[in-house]
Write an enzyme that holds these catalytic residues in place. Sequence first.
Site, PDB file in Angstrom:
ATOM      1  N   CYS A   1       1.601 -37.369 -14.973  1.00 36.81           N
ATOM      2  CA  CYS A   1       2.139 -36.730 -13.769  1.00 36.81           C
ATOM      3  C   CYS A   1       1.204 -36.988 -12.592  1.00 36.81           C
ATOM      4  O   CYS A   1       0.090 -36.437 -12.540  1.00 36.81           O
ATOM      5  CB  CYS A   1       2.302 -35.227 -13.996  1.00 36.81           C
TER       6      CYS A   1
ATOM      7  N   CYS B   1       0.578 -33.875 -10.362  1.00 36.64           N
ATOM      8  CA  CYS B   1      -0.318 -32.901 -10.995  1.00 36.64           C
ATOM      9  C   CYS B   1      -1.779 -33.344 -10.958  1.00 36.64           C
ATOM     10  O   CYS B   1      -2.674 -32.526 -10.708  1.00 36.64           O
ATOM     11  CB  CYS B   1       0.086 -32.681 -12.456  1.00 36.64           C
ATOM     12  N   ASP B   2      -2.020 -34.610 -11.241  1.00 33.56           N
ATOM     13  CA  ASP B   2      -3.388 -35.048 -11.519  1.00 33.56           C
ATOM     14  C   ASP B   2      -3.938 -36.151 -10.620  1.00 33.56           C
ATOM     15  O   ASP B   2      -5.110 -36.527 -10.740  1.00 33.56           O
ATOM     16  CB  ASP B   2      -3.477 -35.530 -12.980  1.00 33.56           C
TER      17      ASP B   2
END
Length: 326
Positions: free
Chosen positions: A138, A141-142
Site C-alpha cells: 500500500c 499507507c507506507d
Amino acid sequence: MPDQAKAVQDLVIVGAGPAALSAAIYTSREDIETLLFEKGAIGGLAAVTDWVDNYPGFAKGIAGLDLADAMREQAERFGAKIELGEVQKLSKEGSLIILETTSGEYKAKAVLVATGSEYRKIGVPGEQDYYARGVHYCATCDGAFYRDKKLVVVGGGNSAVQEGMFLTRFASHIDMLVRGDKLRASEVLQHELKQHSDKITVHFNTSTDEIVGEEGKVSKVLGTDKTTGKKVEFITDGVFVFVGLDPNTKFLEGSGIELDERLFIKTDQKLMSSLPGVFVAGDVRSGATLQIASATGEGATAALMIREYLEHHEKMSTAAVQTLYG
C-alpha cells in the site's frame, strides 16, 4: 457449542477488521446483540500494518496494532462479542440467515460481511520474511517512510502504475519490474507514466525472483531478464508489490450473493447484498477505496442500515403475529 449458537442473533458480523469493529461499536451501543467472527488477526490488515499515518485524529500517526486494539476495546465496551472462528458457509432460511461456522451453526436476523481482502503475493523468497519491514502493498499507507530512498515496484497493471507515480512524491528513484513485454495499465495511465521518466525506470520482461535483506531490512531485489536469461539485481530500500487483491469471499460460494468480475461483493445504496439481510462493508465490497478511514465509515453506514432493516424485520414479525392471533 457456545451458548450464543442456541439462540437467534440480532446481528452476526463476519470479520473483525476496521469496518466490522466500527459497525459493532454502533450496533452494540444501540443494544443490537452483536457477535463477530474472526478467523485471523482482530483488526484485519490494519493490525499487521506497521504504522498508520493517514487515519484522522492521530497527528503523529499510530501503530496499526494499537489502532486495531483500541477499536476492539471500544466495541467490546458496548457489549459486542468477538469469537475466534471461521464462517464456512452462509445461506437463507425464511427470514433468517444461517451461518455454518467452525463453532457450529448460527442463525441471525442480519449479517454484515466485512471479511476484507488480501494483497496478492508474488510468492518469492524474502517476501514474507520482510513484510512490513521493507515489503509493502500500500503506497498511501507506507510510501512516506521512503523519502529520498530507492524503491522497487513490482507489477504492470493500473495499480502498479498509479501507486508507482504516487511514490515519486517520496522516493528518489523507482525501478518498476514488469514480467511481460508491455504494461497492462490503461493508455491514459501509461501516458502519465512517461511524464515521470526522470524518476521511474520500467524494466520489461523482468521477473522478481527473490527479495534480499541485510540487518533486518530489505537491501536488494534479484530477478531475471527473460529476454537474455541473465540475472539482474536492483539495490533498493523497499519493495512495493501491486499485483492485485484477492477478496475473502470464497465462503459465499452457493449463497446466491452476487459478486463482480473480480469476486468482490456487489451492494445497493444501502450496502445490502443481493441476499436480503446480508450487508457488506469495507475492502470486500465492490467499489471500496481500500483505506482504513473509508472502511470505518462504511462500517458506521452499514450499522445504520442494519438498524433500519432490523426495525422493519421486527415490525413485520409483530404484524404476522397479530394477523395470526388477532
